[in-house]
Design a protein around this motif. Structure first.
Motif, PDB file in Angstrom:
ATOM      1  N   GLY A  79       0.804  -1.243   0.115  1.00  0.00           N
ATOM      2  CA  GLY A  79      -0.064   0.020   0.050  1.00  0.00           C
ATOM      3  C   GLY A  79       0.726   1.365  -0.054  1.00  0.00           C
ATOM      4  N   ALA A  80       0.119   2.418  -0.231  1.00  0.00           N
ATOM      5  CA  ALA A  80       0.898   3.536  -0.334  1.00  0.00           C
ATOM      6  C   ALA A  80       1.381   4.026   1.169  1.00  0.00           C
ATOM      7  CB  ALA A  80       0.175   4.792  -0.768  1.00  0.00           C
ATOM      8  N   GLU A  81       2.082   4.989   1.449  1.00  0.00           N
ATOM      9  CA  GLU A  81       2.547   5.441   2.664  1.00  0.00           C
ATOM     10  C   GLU A  81       1.450   6.505   3.216  1.00  0.00           C
ATOM     11  OE1 GLU A  81       4.869   3.082   3.828  1.00  0.00           O
ATOM     12  OE2 GLU A  81       5.986   4.794   4.655  1.00  0.00           O
ATOM     13  N   ARG A  82       0.594   6.898   2.444  1.00  0.00           N
ATOM     14  CA  ARG A  82      -0.425   7.685   2.847  1.00  0.00           C
ATOM     15  C   ARG A  82      -1.719   7.100   3.443  1.00  0.00           C
ATOM     16  NH1 ARG A  82      -2.181  13.240   0.026  1.00  0.00           N
ATOM     17  NH2 ARG A  82       0.003  13.418  -0.012  1.00  0.00           N
ATOM     18  N   PRO A  83      -1.677   7.321   4.772  1.00  0.00           N
ATOM     19  CA  PRO A  83      -2.850   6.721   5.455  1.00  0.00           C
ATOM     20  C   PRO A  83      -4.328   7.419   5.061  1.00  0.00           C
ATOM     21  CG  PRO A  83      -1.689   7.949   7.000  1.00  0.00           C
ATOM     22  CD  PRO A  83      -1.129   8.095   5.644  1.00  0.00           C
ATOM     23  N   GLY A  84      -5.197   6.378   4.867  1.00  0.00           N
ATOM     24  CA  GLY A  84      -6.676   7.108   4.571  1.00  0.00           C
ATOM     25  C   GLY A  84      -7.628   6.951   5.883  1.00  0.00           C
ATOM     26  N   ALA A  85      -6.975   6.492   6.813  1.00  0.00           N
ATOM     27  CA  ALA A  85      -7.687   6.534   8.260  1.00  0.00           C
ATOM     28  C   ALA A  85      -6.756   6.257   9.292  1.00  0.00           C
ATOM     29  CB  ALA A  85      -8.716   5.516   8.122  1.00  0.00           C
ATOM     30  N   ILE A  86      -7.092   7.080  10.406  1.00  0.00           N
ATOM     31  CA  ILE A  86      -6.022   7.048  11.601  1.00  0.00           C
ATOM     32  C   ILE A  86      -6.963   6.559  12.841  1.00  0.00           C
ATOM     33  CG2 ILE A  86      -4.561   8.310  13.014  1.00  0.00           C
ATOM     34  CD1 ILE A  86      -3.790   9.774  10.458  1.00  0.00           C
ATOM     35  N   VAL A  87      -6.054   5.457  13.584  1.00  0.00           N
ATOM     36  CA  VAL A  87      -6.665   5.340  14.980  1.00  0.00           C
ATOM     37  C   VAL A  87      -5.500   5.626  15.818  1.00  0.00           C
ATOM     38  CG1 VAL A  87      -7.588   3.557  16.555  1.00  0.00           C
ATOM     39  CG2 VAL A  87      -8.254   3.653  14.047  1.00  0.00           C
TER      40      VAL A  87
ATOM     41  N   LEU B  21       5.704   3.928  21.915  1.00  0.00           N
ATOM     42  CA  LEU B  21       4.749   4.096  20.815  1.00  0.00           C
ATOM     43  C   LEU B  21       4.846   2.860  19.863  1.00  0.00           C
ATOM     44  CD1 LEU B  21       3.975   7.577  19.030  1.00  0.00           C
ATOM     45  CD2 LEU B  21       4.703   5.502  17.744  1.00  0.00           C
ATOM     46  N   TYR B  22       3.691   2.650  19.489  1.00  0.00           N
ATOM     47  CA  TYR B  22       3.696   1.441  18.614  1.00  0.00           C
ATOM     48  C   TYR B  22       2.784   1.874  17.469  1.00  0.00           C
ATOM     49  CZ  TYR B  22       4.692  -1.028  23.103  1.00  0.00           C
ATOM     50  OH  TYR B  22       4.901  -1.441  24.199  1.00  0.00           O
ATOM     51  N   ALA B  23       3.236   1.448  16.247  1.00  0.00           N
ATOM     52  CA  ALA B  23       2.496   1.869  14.895  1.00  0.00           C
ATOM     53  C   ALA B  23       2.683   0.711  13.962  1.00  0.00           C
ATOM     54  CB  ALA B  23       3.169   3.007  14.410  1.00  0.00           C
ATOM     55  N   SER B  24       1.395   0.636  13.179  1.00  0.00           N
ATOM     56  CA  SER B  24       1.377  -0.251  12.247  1.00  0.00           C
ATOM     57  C   SER B  24       0.497   0.343  11.025  1.00  0.00           C
ATOM     58  CB  SER B  24       0.948  -1.567  12.675  1.00  0.00           C
ATOM     59  OG  SER B  24      -0.360  -1.866  12.272  1.00  0.00           O
ATOM     60  N   GLY B  25       0.775   0.023   9.713  1.00  0.00           N
ATOM     61  CA  GLY B  25       0.092   0.650   8.727  1.00  0.00           C
ATOM     62  C   GLY B  25       0.704   1.592   7.817  1.00  0.00           C
TER      63      GLY B  25
ATOM     64  N   ALA C  86       3.605   4.293   9.103  1.00  0.00           N
ATOM     65  CA  ALA C  86       3.958   4.143  10.555  1.00  0.00           C
ATOM     66  C   ALA C  86       5.602   4.299  10.450  1.00  0.00           C
ATOM     67  CB  ALA C  86       3.665   2.531  10.808  1.00  0.00           C
ATOM     68  N   ARG C  87       6.251   4.092   9.659  1.00  0.00           N
ATOM     69  CA  ARG C  87       7.563   4.182   9.788  1.00  0.00           C
ATOM     70  C   ARG C  87       8.153   5.626  10.025  1.00  0.00           C
ATOM     71  NH1 ARG C  87      10.766   0.840   5.416  1.00  0.00           N
ATOM     72  NH2 ARG C  87       9.123   1.996   4.132  1.00  0.00           N
ATOM     73  N   ARG C  88       7.405   6.654   9.638  1.00  0.00           N
ATOM     74  CA  ARG C  88       7.486   7.956  10.146  1.00  0.00           C
ATOM     75  C   ARG C  88       7.360   8.263  11.615  1.00  0.00           C
ATOM     76  NH1 ARG C  88       9.531  11.632  10.441  1.00  0.00           N
ATOM     77  NH2 ARG C  88       9.303  13.906   9.885  1.00  0.00           N
ATOM     78  N   LEU C  89       6.879   7.222  12.395  1.00  0.00           N
ATOM     79  CA  LEU C  89       6.882   7.482  13.824  1.00  0.00           C
ATOM     80  C   LEU C  89       7.858   6.788  14.487  1.00  0.00           C
ATOM     81  CD1 LEU C  89       3.124   7.138  13.692  1.00  0.00           C
ATOM     82  CD2 LEU C  89       4.089   9.305  14.451  1.00  0.00           C
ATOM     83  N   GLN C  90       8.793   6.129  13.868  1.00  0.00           N
ATOM     84  CA  GLN C  90       9.873   5.494  14.560  1.00  0.00           C
ATOM     85  C   GLN C  90      11.015   6.137  15.046  1.00  0.00           C
ATOM     86  OE1 GLN C  90      11.501   2.403  11.838  1.00  0.00           O
ATOM     87  NE2 GLN C  90      11.556   1.043  13.186  1.00  0.00           N
ATOM     88  N   GLY C  91      11.648   5.660  15.927  1.00  0.00           N
ATOM     89  CA  GLY C  91      12.816   6.199  16.739  1.00  0.00           C
ATOM     90  C   GLY C  91      12.702   6.934  18.136  1.00  0.00           C
ATOM     91  N   VAL C  92      12.946   8.099  18.268  1.00  0.00           N
ATOM     92  CA  VAL C  92      12.889   8.784  19.431  1.00  0.00           C
ATOM     93  C   VAL C  92      12.216  10.144  19.088  1.00  0.00           C
ATOM     94  CG1 VAL C  92      14.176   9.879  21.544  1.00  0.00           C
ATOM     95  CG2 VAL C  92      15.033   7.590  20.633  1.00  0.00           C
ATOM     96  N   LEU C  93      10.937  10.521  19.820  1.00  0.00           N
ATOM     97  CA  LEU C  93      10.294  11.473  19.502  1.00  0.00           C
ATOM     98  C   LEU C  93       9.634  12.335  20.866  1.00  0.00           C
ATOM     99  CD1 LEU C  93       7.119  10.688  17.482  1.00  0.00           C
ATOM    100  CD2 LEU C  93       8.312   8.999  18.714  1.00  0.00           C
ATOM    101  N   ASP C  94       9.088  13.249  20.542  1.00  0.00           N
ATOM    102  CA  ASP C  94       8.371  14.226  21.434  1.00  0.00           C
ATOM    103  C   ASP C  94       6.708  13.930  21.174  1.00  0.00           C
ATOM    104  OD1 ASP C  94       8.472  15.849  23.968  1.00  0.00           O
ATOM    105  OD2 ASP C  94       7.206  16.876  22.361  1.00  0.00           O
ATOM    106  N   ASN C  95       6.036  14.037  22.322  1.00  0.00           N
ATOM    107  CA  ASN C  95       4.477  13.771  22.171  1.00  0.00           C
ATOM    108  C   ASN C  95       4.065  14.934  21.021  1.00  0.00           C
ATOM    109  OD1 ASN C  95       4.565  16.096  23.952  1.00  0.00           O
ATOM    110  ND2 ASN C  95       3.270  15.078  25.409  1.00  0.00           N
TER     111      ASN C  95
ATOM    112  N   HIS D 114      14.642  16.508  12.413  1.00  0.00           N
ATOM    113  CA  HIS D 114      14.298  16.732  11.093  1.00  0.00           C
ATOM    114  C   HIS D 114      13.949  15.413  10.506  1.00  0.00           C
ATOM    115  CE1 HIS D 114      14.869  20.936  11.172  1.00  0.00           C
ATOM    116  NE2 HIS D 114      15.825  20.671  11.904  1.00  0.00           N
ATOM    117  N   ASP D 115      13.771  15.286   9.043  1.00  0.00           N
ATOM    118  CA  ASP D 115      13.251  14.289   8.653  1.00  0.00           C
ATOM    119  C   ASP D 115      14.268  12.877   8.855  1.00  0.00           C
ATOM    120  OD1 ASP D 115      11.352  14.541   5.632  1.00  0.00           O
ATOM    121  OD2 ASP D 115      11.139  15.404   7.691  1.00  0.00           O
ATOM    122  N   ASP D 116      15.409  13.044   9.176  1.00  0.00           N
ATOM    123  CA  ASP D 116      16.232  12.045   8.943  1.00  0.00           C
ATOM    124  C   ASP D 116      17.255  12.138  10.135  1.00  0.00           C
ATOM    125  OD1 ASP D 116      16.228  12.058   5.349  1.00  0.00           O
ATOM    126  OD2 ASP D 116      15.709  10.444   6.829  1.00  0.00           O
TER     127      ASP D 116
END
Ligand SMILES: [Zn+2]
Length: 472
Positions: A23-31, A416-420, A423-432, A470-472
């Motif tokens: 599938g594309a990387e752009r979600p069509g719905a988010i939970v 934080l856990y993600a799938s779909g 999802a990879r855009r949320l990987q790593g160490v981030l702030d809320n 930033h992105d990377d």
């Protein structure tokens, strides 16, 4: 269509892994799912507890993980209101406020944006629907504990107009003096909601197979009961479980493959931890995780669905020691909150034997019960009983909670856990604050609010030590 899972093992849960999904990387719905008070040790504790019964956690099987910092603008330890605002609007604010930045400006949330873009939006919680976590997505008030502000939150919910709102908190929609109503302005918001087109659901209607939209379902006066206490309630008073509310909301919001944003809160992990109630923390985390499983099952029908599971903060300073007595904890058949309500009951206060029956062993005697009764109010009594049981169970909680602004929250990073898709855009160490901004970026909408984490003033007068990523 998804690729076959060559590795075998739980293929259905890995279907939306960006590594294997076509599938594309752009979600069509988010939970977005928020376990209130669900830090890493609460999750580990629940996992260990239920492994004894050969159960595992659904969130453990999500493919993408991250660590998330959570502090607010007023304290290194956040409350649920500031944390929900950060997750909804991408802005850090002062503990106790909802949806207002530190200059008093109302913040735009990801739900506001989703609705403006024609997505359906919804909220599901096992707390009051006006409680801090859902309120962070629609509300704007200065003091989350003030009844006038809670009244205002119920108004603000209807003003935003979600397609689905399911939880507890009926009393904040009904006038004071009628039944259990608490509204000081004496308006009946249930009538106003119905006039505005809402289908209303409660104990008398139950949760129907198919919700009519827009749907407002309030299945309790305040928070919905704890999992551990369900069996103690008359059957008519047992509300739908979090996973059932979740199932209904998904079916209604996602009908006809509609795009939607749904926030689901498991709100009472935090409450159990405030009472130092290990059995409740385990049971509420499991209840939330069952809702996670429900969403992951649904994701198989909706491969464009991005699922994000995280927490607002941890609560209680729960430590996993090598002397925890798991079988002893498993004997407990009611929450500490329930036991304290029984002890404080004016007409038929519980006896030592009755409370010991709920604890599952002879933890109390008359002397201990007399000491508990000296507690100045119910919260102190809960912690006193929790501390007493924790010593017997080998569970360690953080001490000195009464001096903390958040009364028992802790400030370590949460998972934080993600799938779909995406999802990879949320990987790593981030702030809320980065969660909504990255979601918005994935969908390609305009950012919600002007906020730069690297310039925020922190409680100690320093700038944020967290570099803007930033992105990377
Ligand atoms: Zn809390």
């Amino acid at each position: 269509m998804r690729a076959p899972d060559a590795a075998g093992g739980a293929p259905e849960l890995r279907a939306a892994d960006p590594e294997t999904s076509e599938g594309a990387e752009r979600p069509g719905a988010i939970v977005l799912m928020i376990g209130d008070g669900m830090g890493i040790s609460q999750i580990t504790f629940s996992r260990n507890y239920y492994l004894e019964a050969d159960e595992s956690l659904a969130m453990d099987r999500m493919p993408v993980t991250a660590l998330m910092s959570t502090h607010s603008s007023s304290n290194w330890v956040t409350d649920s209101a500031a944390a929900a605002t950060a997750l909804a609007s991408g802005v850090k604010i002062t503990n106790g406020r909802i949806g207002l930045d530190d200059t008093g400006t109302a913040l735009r949330t990801i739900s506001d944006e989703a609705k403006a873009k024609g997505w359906r939006i919804g909220y599901v919680t096992d707390t009051s629907i006006t409680h801090a976590t859902p309120a962070g997505f629609y509300g704007h008030v200065r003091d989350r504990y003030l009844q006038q502000d809670i009244d205002a939150l119920a108004d603000q919910l209807l003003e935003q107009g979600p397609d689905v709102a399911l939880g507890g908190g009926r009393r904040d929609f009904e006038p004071i003096g009628t039944g259990g109503g608490k509204r000081l302005d004496k308006r009946n918001l249930l009538e106003i909601a119905k006039e505005g087109g809402y289908a209303f659901y409660d104990h008398s209607t139950g949760l129907p197979e198919e919700l009519e939209l827009p749907a407002l379902g309030l299945f309790g006066g305040g928070h919905l009961p704890y999992e551990l206490d369900r069996e103690l309630l008359p059957e008519a008073l047992r509300p739908p479980r979090l996973r059932e509310l979740t199932q209904s909301a998904l079916a209604a919001l996602g009908a006809d493959n509609s795009p939607f944003f749904l926030m689901i809160e498991g709100g009472r992990i935090d409450h159990g931890a405030h009472s130092f109630d290990a059995a409740s923390v385990a049971a509420q985390t499991r209840s939330f995780d069952q809702a996670v499983q429900t969403v992951l099952d649904y994701q198989r029908e909706r491969p464009d669905l991005l699922v994000v599971v995280t927490a607002d903060h941890a609560t209680g300073g729960l430590a996993i020691n090598d002397f925890v007595d798991w079988p002893l904890i498993a004997r407990q058949s009611a929450t500490i909150e329930w036991m304290v309500a029984r002890i404080m009951d004016q007409t038929h206060p519980a006896t030592v034997a009755e409370i010991n029956e709920l604890i599952g062993y002879d933890a109390l005697d008359d002397e201990v019960l007399a000491t508990l009764r000296e507690a100045p109010e119910k919260y102190a009594m809960r912690r006193a009983l929790g501390t007493h049981l924790a010593l017997k169970q080998g569970v360690t909680w953080v001490p000195r909670i009464e001096v903390l602004e958040t009364k028992g929250h802790t400030g370590e990073d949460v998972p934080l856990y993600a799938s779909g898709p995406g999802a990879r855009r949320l990987q790593g160490v981030l702030d809320n604050t980065e969660v909504p901004s990255r979601l918005i970026e994935l969908i390609g909408w305009q950012q919600l609010n002007d906020f730069d984490l690297s310039t925020i003033d922190l409680p100690n007068g320093e700038n944020s030590p967290i570099p803007h990523r930033h992105d990377d």
